[in-house]
Enzyme design. Structure first.
Site, PDB file in Angstrom:
ATOM      1  N   ASN A 289       0.826  -1.091  -0.121  1.00 58.80           N
ATOM      2  CA  ASN A 289       0.169   0.042   0.140  1.00 58.80           C
ATOM      3  C   ASN A 289       0.807   1.156  -0.070  1.00 58.80           C
ATOM      4  O   ASN A 289       0.437   2.137  -0.525  1.00 58.80           O
ATOM      5  CB  ASN A 289      -1.018   0.133   1.285  1.00 58.80           C
TER       6      ASN A 289
ATOM      7  N   HIS B 137      -6.685  -0.795   1.718  1.00 59.32           N
ATOM      8  CA  HIS B 137      -6.575   0.626   1.421  1.00 59.32           C
ATOM      9  C   HIS B 137      -5.724   0.767   0.200  1.00 59.32           C
ATOM     10  O   HIS B 137      -5.213   1.854  -0.008  1.00 59.32           O
ATOM     11  CB  HIS B 137      -5.905   1.015   2.639  1.00 59.32           C
TER      12      HIS B 137
ATOM     13  N   ASP C 266      -0.191  -6.587   3.613  1.00 58.14           N
ATOM     14  CA  ASP C 266      -0.507  -5.685   4.490  1.00 58.14           C
ATOM     15  C   ASP C 266      -1.550  -4.774   3.985  1.00 58.14           C
ATOM     16  O   ASP C 266      -1.291  -4.435   3.056  1.00 58.14           O
ATOM     17  CB  ASP C 266       0.697  -5.089   4.937  1.00 58.14           C
TER      18      ASP C 266
ATOM     19  N   ASP D 235       1.366   6.705   0.288  1.00 55.46           N
ATOM     20  CA  ASP D 235       0.488   5.498  -0.638  1.00 55.46           C
ATOM     21  C   ASP D 235       1.190   5.524  -2.026  1.00 55.46           C
ATOM     22  O   ASP D 235       1.186   6.505  -2.527  1.00 55.46           O
ATOM     23  CB  ASP D 235      -0.787   5.687  -0.488  1.00 55.46           C
TER      24      ASP D 235
ATOM     25  N   GLU E  95      -4.498  -8.989   4.936  1.00 60.56           N
ATOM     26  CA  GLU E  95      -5.142  -8.242   6.156  1.00 60.56           C
ATOM     27  C   GLU E  95      -6.012  -7.426   5.948  1.00 60.56           C
ATOM     28  O   GLU E  95      -5.802  -6.287   5.230  1.00 60.56           O
ATOM     29  CB  GLU E  95      -3.875  -7.345   7.076  1.00 60.56           C
TER      30      GLU E  95
HETATM   31 CA   LIG Z   1      -3.632   3.342  -1.015  1.00 58.43          CA
END
Ligand SMILES: [Ca+2]
Ligand SMILES: [Ca+2]
Ligand SMILES: [Ca+2]
Length: 525
Positions: free
Chosen positions: A131, A227, A223, A193, A266
C-alpha cells in the site's frame, strides 16, 4: 503499523501432517502458522537484534521435522513480518523491496532459513507491504522532487488538501504537504501510499512478488490490502472495486509464477467486508479480526454463546471452501497474555478454542508462553524479545542489551521454564497442535455448532475425512453440562480433555460434563 489497521516450488520433506493434501486441497488449508518478528526472535551475532540466522538456529523449537517427537511446538507455517530494507524497527515502511534488511542478514541467510524450514515441514511466507513505501524510498524522493518527475504518478498527488480524515481517526488528515503540493498517505506522512492506478506501479508490485517467490518463499501476507486504491473521503478509502480488481490482477500474476503460492490478506474490518476478498481469483486466506475479538471477549466474560454467533456469521457469510485464519492477537494488538490478565485458565481456554476451529490458525510468537505486553503504550511493547530463558539476555542475545527491553514476566514465562513444566501453557499449545495434526476432522473438517447449550458453553462438531469430533468449552466459572441428542456413535475417544471434563452416551444423547473454564475434544464413533 500505525494506529489500528495499521521458481519452482521447493520440495518439502514430509511434514508432521499424517496425510498429504491431494491436488484439490491447497497446502495452506491444514496449516498452523506462527507469526515471527525476526528482530525479536533470536540474535545470532550479539548485536542485540534478532536475525535470520538466529531464527534458523531455533527452528527445531517450532518444528523439528520429526512427527514422533512432541518436544517441539509443531507449527507448520511461518509468517515473517517485513524483512525488506526499512529505516524503522518494524519494517512496515520499505526503502528497498529487493534487499533483505541488513540487520537481519543476507539473501543467502534467507535461502538457508527457507531450506531448513522446508526440511522440517514448515512453509514460509513473508509480509509484503504494497500500500505504501517509506517516505525515504528513492521512488518517493524522485516523485516528490518535481511535478514533472517521471515517477510523479507512482504516488498520489494533488494541488490542494481535500480534507479527508483517516477512516479510523477522522481528525487525522490523510493528505500531506510537500513542495507546495499534497500527497496521500493513509497511515502517516512517513508512509506515502503508492498509486495503484499507475500501470508501472502495478507491474513493479508483480515483479517484486516474483522476485521473492524466486527466492523460495511460499507466499505472502499482504499488509493493509483494503486501502490499496482510494477514491474519496471516508469509506472511499477502503475496499473499493478498483482495489479488488488490482488484487485479482496481482493474484493472477503470483499464481502464474507459482501456482501453489498462498496470499494471506490483512483486512481489518467486519465479516462482510472480509468476505469480499475471498472472491474467485482474489485472496486465499484472510485474518478473522471479528472472530478474534469475539473469542477474547467471550473468554474474558465467560460467554460462549457470543463466540458461537460470530462463528455462525462466518459460516453464513464466507464462500464455501474459504480458508479462514483464526487468531487471538497479532503484533498490532495488546498481547493475549495481557488482555486476559495472565489468567492461566482463560489462556488455556483461548488456546483450545483457537486450535480447534476450521481454517489455518495463526499464533503470534510468545503467545504460547503467555507472554505479556510491556508497560508502555508504544507498539514496541507488543513486540519485545522472545524470552528463551530467565537470564539477563533471555537467551535471545549475548549482547549487554537487546534492541528493546523484555516484557515483564520473563523470569517465569520463558521457554526453558515452561519446557520443564508439564502443566505450562506451552505444553497446552503443543498438545492442542498435536491433537489437531492427528485428526482429519480438526485439520480440515467443517464446523457445526451444537444448539441448545448453556450460554457459558461453546460446543461444536468438526466433521471431515469420515471422522466426527465433538469439541466443548465451558467458559463460565461454574460447572456446565450439555446434552447432544441425535448424534451418531457410542464411543467417545478423548483427544484432549481437561481434568473432570467428560463425555458419555446417555440413552439417545451424548452428555458432557464440563468443570469451570475447561475444554474437551472427543472423537465420537
Ligand atoms: Ca492506498
Ligand atoms: Ca543480530
Ligand atoms: Ca516433532
Amino acid at each position: 503499523m500505525p494506529p489500528a489497521p495499521a521458481c519452482p516450488p521447493a520440495a518439502s520433506a514430509p511434514g508432521p501432517a499424517p496425510s498429504a493434501p491431494g491436488p484439490a486441497t491447497p497446502w495452506w488449508r491444514d496449516r498452523v502458522f506462527y507469526e515471527i518478528f525476526v528482530r525479536s526472535f533470536a540474535d545470532s551475532d550479539g548485536d542485540g537484534i534478532g536475525d535470520l540466522r538466529g531464527l534458523t538456529s531455533r527452528l527445531d523449537y517450532l518444528n523439528d521435522g520429526d512427527p514422533t517427537t512432541t518436544t517441539d511446538l509443531g507449527v507448520t507455517g511461518l509468517w515473517l513480518m517485513p524483512i525488506a530494507e526499512s529505516p524503522s524497527y518494524h519494517g512496515y515502511d520499505v526503502t528497498d523491496y529487493e534487499r533483505v534488511n541488513p540487520d537481519y542478514g543476507s539473501d543467502a541467510d534467507l535461502e538457508r532459513l527457507i531450506a531448513e524450514a522446508h526440511k522440517r515441514g514448515m512453509k514460509v511466507i513473508v509480509d509484503l507491504v504494497l500500500n505504501h513505501t517509506s517516505s525515504q524510498h528513492p521512488w518517493f524522493l524522485e516523485s516528490a522532487s518535481s511535478p514533472s518527475s517521471s515517477k510523479r504518478d507512482w504516488y498520489v498527488w494533488r494541488p490542494d488538501d481535500p480534507g479527508w480524515g483517516q477512516p479510523w481517526s477522522s481528525d487525522q488528515s490523510t493528505w500531506h504537504e510537500r513542495g507546495g503540493a499534497y500527497y496521500y498517505a493513509i497511515f502517516w506522512s512517513g508512509m506515502p501510499d503508492l498509486n495503484f492506478r499507475t500501470a508501472a506501479v502495478r507491474e513493479e508490485a508483480k515483479r517484486i512478488a516474483r522476485l521473492w517467490l524466486g527466492r523460495g518463499v511460499d507466499g505472502f501476507r499482504l499488509d493493509a490490502v483494503r486501502h490499496l486504491i482510494e477514491t474519496g473521503a471516508g469509506p472511499g478509502q477502503s475496499g473499493n472495486p478498483e482495489t479488488h480488481a488490482f488484487l485479482q490482477e496481482f493474484a493472477a500474476a503470483v499464481k502464474a509464477a507459482r501456482p501453489d503460492a498462498v496470499l494471506v490478506g490483512e483486512v481489518w474490518s467486519n465479516t462482510f467486508d472480509i468476505s469480499d476478498y475471498y472472491a474467485p481469483g482474489e485472496l486465499d486466506v484472510l485474518f478473522d479480526f471479528p472472530l478474534a475479538t469475539a473469542i477474547v471477549d467471550g473468554v474474558k466474560s465467560g460467554d460462549g454463546a457470543s463466540i458461537g454467533i460470530a462463528l455462525e456469521e462466518v459460516i453464513r457469510t464466507y464462500p464455501k471452501g474459504a480458508v479462514d485464519a483464526p487468531f487471538l492477537a497479532n503484533h498490532d494488538q495488546i498481547r493475549i497474555g495481557t488482555q486476559l490478565d495472565g489468567d492461566e485458565a482463560k489462556l488455556r481456554l483461548a488456546a483450545a478454542i483457537l486450535l480447534t476451529l476450521p481454517g489455518a490458525p495463526f499464533l503470534w510468537q510468545g503467545e504460547e508462553l503467555g507472554m505479556r505486553n510491556g508497560p508502555g503504550t508504544e507498539d514496541e511493547w507488543k513486540r519485545t524479545p522472545f524470552p528463551w530463558d530467565a537470564t539477563a539476555g533471555g537467551g535471545f542475545t549475548s549482547a549487554a542489551r537487546p534492541w528493546h527491553g523484555f516484557a515483564p514476566g520473563k523470569e517465569t514465562a520463558n521457554l526453558a521454564a515452561e519446557s520443564a513444566d508439564p502443566n505450562s501453557l506451552l505444553f497446552r499449545y503443543r498438545a492442542l497442535i498435536g491433537a489437531r495434526h492427528g485428526s482429519d476432522a480438526l485439520r480440515t473438517g467443517d464446523l457445526s455448532l451444537l444448539p441448545g447449550v448453556p450460554p457459558s458453553v461453546l460446543a461444536y462438531l468438526r466433521r471431515g475425512g469420515g471422522e466426527t469430533v465433538l469439541v466443548a468449552h465451558n467458559l463460565g466459572a461454574a460447572e456446565a453440562t450439555l446434552a447432544a441428542p441425535g448424534l451418531p456413535g457410542s464411543v467417545a475417544e478423548t483427544l484432549l480433555a481437561d481434568p473432570g471434563a467428560m463425555l458419555a452416551k446417555d440413552g439417545a444423547a451424548w452428555r458432557a460434563v464440563l468443570p469451570p473454564r475447561s475444554s474437551g475434544i472427543w472423537r465420537i464413533r
